[in-house]
Structure formats: structure tokens, C-alpha cells
Design a protein around this motif. Structure first.
Motif, PDB file in Angstrom:
ATOM      1  N   UNK A  98      -2.315  -8.067   3.817  1.00 18.46           N
ATOM      2  CA  UNK A  98      -2.076  -6.866   3.025  1.00 18.46           C
ATOM      3  C   UNK A  98      -3.201  -6.650   2.029  1.00 18.46           C
ATOM      4  N   UNK A  99      -3.370  -5.410   1.607  1.00 16.36           N
ATOM      5  CA  UNK A  99      -4.426  -5.058   0.655  1.00 16.36           C
ATOM      6  C   UNK A  99      -3.819  -4.290  -0.513  1.00 16.36           C
ATOM      7  N   UNK A 100      -4.201  -4.709  -1.707  1.00 17.11           N
ATOM      8  CA  UNK A 100      -3.631  -4.148  -2.922  1.00 17.11           C
ATOM      9  C   UNK A 100      -4.680  -3.342  -3.676  1.00 17.11           C
ATOM     10  N   UNK A 101      -4.308  -2.152  -4.116  1.00 14.13           N
ATOM     11  CA  UNK A 101      -5.193  -1.271  -4.888  1.00 14.13           C
ATOM     12  C   UNK A 101      -5.016  -1.558  -6.378  1.00 14.13           C
ATOM     13  N   UNK A 102      -6.117  -1.681  -7.104  1.00  8.95           N
ATOM     14  CA  UNK A 102      -6.006  -1.985  -8.527  1.00  8.95           C
ATOM     15  C   UNK A 102      -7.307  -1.640  -9.251  1.00  8.95           C
ATOM     16  N   UNK A 103      -7.349  -1.952 -10.523  1.00  9.17           N
ATOM     17  CA  UNK A 103      -8.569  -1.818 -11.326  1.00  9.17           C
ATOM     18  C   UNK A 103      -9.421  -3.066 -11.141  1.00  9.17           C
ATOM     19  N   UNK A 104     -10.724  -2.930 -11.254  1.00 10.77           N
ATOM     20  CA  UNK A 104     -11.628  -4.043 -10.987  1.00 10.77           C
ATOM     21  C   UNK A 104     -11.384  -5.239 -11.922  1.00 10.77           C
ATOM     22  N   UNK A 105     -11.096  -4.979 -13.196  1.00  9.06           N
ATOM     23  CA  UNK A 105     -10.850  -6.080 -14.124  1.00  9.06           C
ATOM     24  C   UNK A 105      -9.612  -6.867 -13.732  1.00  9.06           C
ATOM     25  N   UNK A 149      11.699  -2.208  -6.450  1.00  9.71           N
ATOM     26  CA  UNK A 149      10.855  -3.058  -7.295  1.00  9.71           C
ATOM     27  C   UNK A 149      10.068  -4.074  -6.476  1.00  9.71           C
ATOM     28  N   UNK A 150       8.829  -4.327  -6.881  1.00  8.45           N
ATOM     29  CA  UNK A 150       8.012  -5.321  -6.196  1.00  8.45           C
ATOM     30  C   UNK A 150       6.539  -4.995  -6.276  1.00  8.45           C
ATOM     31  N   UNK A 151       5.735  -5.800  -5.606  1.00  6.19           N
ATOM     32  CA  UNK A 151       4.285  -5.601  -5.546  1.00  6.19           C
ATOM     33  C   UNK A 151       3.934  -4.981  -4.201  1.00  6.19           C
ATOM     34  N   UNK A 152       3.125  -3.932  -4.219  1.00 10.45           N
ATOM     35  CA  UNK A 152       2.883  -3.124  -3.024  1.00 10.45           C
ATOM     36  C   UNK A 152       1.525  -3.413  -2.384  1.00 10.45           C
ATOM     37  N   UNK A 153       1.535  -3.454  -1.050  1.00 15.39           N
ATOM     38  CA  UNK A 153       0.327  -3.728  -0.273  1.00 15.39           C
ATOM     39  C   UNK A 153       0.249  -2.789   0.924  1.00 15.39           C
ATOM     40  N   UNK A 154      -0.976  -2.424   1.279  1.00 20.87           N
ATOM     41  CA  UNK A 154      -1.244  -1.683   2.512  1.00 20.87           C
ATOM     42  C   UNK A 154      -1.480  -2.709   3.620  1.00 20.87           C
ATOM     43  N   UNK A 155      -0.669  -2.663   4.660  1.00 19.59           N
ATOM     44  CA  UNK A 155      -0.813  -3.654   5.726  1.00 19.59           C
ATOM     45  C   UNK A 155      -2.016  -3.345   6.612  1.00 19.59           C
ATOM     46  N   UNK A 156      -2.929  -4.310   6.733  1.00 20.47           N
ATOM     47  CA  UNK A 156      -4.077  -4.246   7.637  1.00 20.47           C
ATOM     48  C   UNK A 156      -4.989  -3.038   7.395  1.00 20.47           C
ATOM     49  N   UNK A 157      -5.051  -2.525   6.165  1.00 25.17           N
ATOM     50  CA  UNK A 157      -5.824  -1.298   5.948  1.00 25.17           C
ATOM     51  C   UNK A 157      -6.543  -1.294   4.598  1.00 25.17           C
ATOM     52  N   UNK A 158      -7.659  -2.030   4.483  1.00 24.71           N
ATOM     53  CA  UNK A 158      -8.405  -2.044   3.221  1.00 24.71           C
ATOM     54  C   UNK A 158      -9.015  -0.689   2.872  1.00 24.71           C
ATOM     55  N   UNK A 159      -9.337   0.119   3.879  1.00 30.13           N
ATOM     56  CA  UNK A 159      -9.912   1.445   3.610  1.00 30.13           C
ATOM     57  C   UNK A 159      -8.902   2.341   2.904  1.00 30.13           C
ATOM     58  N   UNK A 160      -7.655   2.269   3.336  1.00 26.55           N
ATOM     59  CA  UNK A 160      -6.604   3.067   2.704  1.00 26.55           C
ATOM     60  C   UNK A 160      -6.333   2.568   1.290  1.00 26.55           C
ATOM     61  N   UNK A 161      -6.437   1.264   1.101  1.00 27.40           N
ATOM     62  CA  UNK A 161      -6.254   0.701  -0.240  1.00 27.40           C
ATOM     63  C   UNK A 161      -7.336   1.203  -1.190  1.00 27.40           C
ATOM     64  N   UNK A 162      -8.576   1.275  -0.708  1.00 28.53           N
ATOM     65  CA  UNK A 162      -9.669   1.772  -1.537  1.00 28.53           C
ATOM     66  C   UNK A 162      -9.489   3.260  -1.821  1.00 28.53           C
ATOM     67  N   UNK A 163      -9.051   4.000  -0.818  1.00 21.70           N
ATOM     68  CA  UNK A 163      -8.811   5.432  -1.004  1.00 21.70           C
ATOM     69  C   UNK A 163      -7.773   5.662  -2.093  1.00 21.70           C
ATOM     70  N   UNK A 175       1.551   1.431   7.230  1.00 21.68           N
ATOM     71  CA  UNK A 175       2.645   0.493   7.005  1.00 21.68           C
ATOM     72  C   UNK A 175       2.435  -0.134   5.635  1.00 21.68           C
ATOM     73  N   UNK A 176       3.483  -0.096   4.839  1.00 18.28           N
ATOM     74  CA  UNK A 176       3.387  -0.631   3.492  1.00 18.28           C
ATOM     75  C   UNK A 176       4.336  -1.815   3.327  1.00 18.28           C
ATOM     76  N   UNK A 177       3.907  -2.775   2.533  1.00 24.65           N
ATOM     77  CA  UNK A 177       4.700  -3.953   2.233  1.00 24.65           C
ATOM     78  C   UNK A 177       5.048  -3.969   0.753  1.00 24.65           C
ATOM     79  N   UNK A 178       6.303  -4.232   0.467  1.00 31.53           N
ATOM     80  CA  UNK A 178       6.730  -4.460  -0.908  1.00 31.53           C
ATOM     81  C   UNK A 178       7.137  -5.926  -1.002  1.00 31.53           C
ATOM     82  N   UNK A 179       6.439  -6.692  -1.796  1.00 31.73           N
ATOM     83  CA  UNK A 179       6.736  -8.116  -1.950  1.00 31.73           C
ATOM     84  C   UNK A 179       7.659  -8.296  -3.152  1.00 31.73           C
TER      85      UNK A 179
END
Length: 204
Positions: free
Chosen positions: A11-18, A42-56, A172-176
Motif C-alpha cells: 500500500x502507498x500512503x499520501x502525506x507531507x514530506x516532513x 476510522x483508520x490509516x488509509x493506503x492506495x493498494x499497488x498504486x504509488x502514482x495515485x498516492x502522489x496525485x 482499491x483502497x485499504x483502511x488499516x
């Protein structure tokens, strides 16, 4: 309840660089989202198998185009290895049956209380969130194991081509829900593609 699913996914998570650099350095961990509009609860969200979508998403969040309580100043993407564990996997029939049953039970409860059902509106997924929260509470009340993760396909965006049921931002999104299921963080490669701002001389 769905069977325990021990296999891992990326999974890939979108966030701030810091924030992202602190994850990678082991200085901090993800803070679960608790918004009423979070469609998988509630949870932590990830884009499954898609780093490009996470960056977008991180880029649009930094530009104010995606709603979040705290916008990213500099877009960043971290990769994670996630064990699904006890997963409410909403791309398989058993979990979908649980979802439908829980919606009906929630509606009956709200009707008896004389309260209106939450409604989805645009990016605000209050109804979806309420149903997922109801599932968590029902499991707790019944003494059933809590879900570690929730997995679901989301047909976001416009139709991919005229008449298509496939959408331009389908993902596909994952909520951990259980942070222990996040086994590892890593920096996606190539860095220049998925974290272009890391290579720039930008203030942090």
C-alpha cells in the motif's frame, strides 16, 4: 465473518514530506484518521499497488483540491507492506453481505430513535462511515474479533471512455484499523517518479 487473510499487500500512503520522512526514520507512526466523512471508517488509509495515485492525491491535497484537516505542504509518498489479517474485504461476497446487513440494522436503529440516516454527499461519505462504524461496534458488542483492515474498490472519477463502467480514478483502497498490520515502511522507487520533491532543494 470473513476468514483470516494472512497474505500481505503493498500500500502507498499520501502525506507531507516532513511526516513521511519521520515514518521512514522510525521517529513516529501514522495517526489514524477519525473524520466522519472517511468512507471506510476510522483508520490509516493506503492506495493498494498504486504509488502514482498516492502522489496525485498528495499533490491535490497540497493544492487544496482534496479535503483533509491538515493539508500537505510538500507532497510525499511512502510505501508499506501490510498484512490484511482479519479483513473486511468488500470485493468479496461474504463481506458485502455483512455490509448490507449492517446497513439494514443501522437504519432500523435510527428509525426507532426517530433520527435521520447520515447521507453521502460528494466527497463526504458520512453514510458509508456510519455503516462501517456500526459494524465495528456490533462486533465489539457481540464479543467478536475486531477487524484489522478494510479493503474496497472505489469507482472514483469520470467514465474511462463513453459508456464504460470503468472510471478514470478507479482504485482499491485499504483502511488499516490495527497498526500492527503495517509491517514495514519504504521509499518507493524510482524516487524521481514517486517522490520528485525529495530531490529538490525545497524548504522543510
Amino acid at each position: 465473518m470473513p476468514e483470516y487473510q494472512s497474505f500481505g499487500v503493498i500500500g502507498f500512503h499520501s502525506c507531507d514530506i516532513q511526516v513521511g520522512l519521520k515514518f521512514l526514520n522510525g521517529e513516529t507512526d501514522l495517526i489514524p484518521s477519525q473524520n466522519d466523512w472517511d468512507w471506510l471508517g476510522p483508520g490509516s488509509y493506503f492506495w493498494e499497488q498504486d504509488p502514482s495515485r498516492a502522489l496525485q492525491y498528495a499533490t491535490e491535497n497540497s493544492q487544496g483540491k482534496q479535503k483533509n484537516k491538515k493539508a500537505a505542504k510538500i507532497p510525499f509518498v511512502i510505501g508499506s507492506i501490510i498484512e490484511l489479517g482479519n479483513c473486511l474485504n468488500l470485493v468479496e461476497s461474504t463481506s458485502l453481505n455483512i455490509l448490507t446487513e449492517s446497513y439494514n440494522n443501522l437504519k432500523n436503529t435510527m428509525d426507532k430513535s426517530g433520527l435521520p440516516m447520515p447521507m453521502n454527499k460528494g466527497n463526504n461519505r458520512s453514510l458509508d462511515c456510519a455503516v462501517i462504524k456500526y459494524i465495528h461496534q456490533a462486533n465489539k458488542d457481540a464479543g467478536k474479533p475486531a477487524y484489522d483492515t478494510i479493503r474496497c474498490a472505489f469507482p472514483e472519477g469520470e467514465e474511462a471512455f463513453p459508456g464504460s463502467m470503468i472510471t478514470s480514478r478507479l482504485h482499491i483502497q485499504l483502511c488499516v484499523c490495527n497498526p500492527a498490520c503495517i509491517k514495514k515502511y519504504f521509499l518507493p522507487r524510482p524516487v524521481s517518479k514517486y517522490n520528485p520533491y525529495l530531490l529538490k532543494d525545497t524548504p522543510r
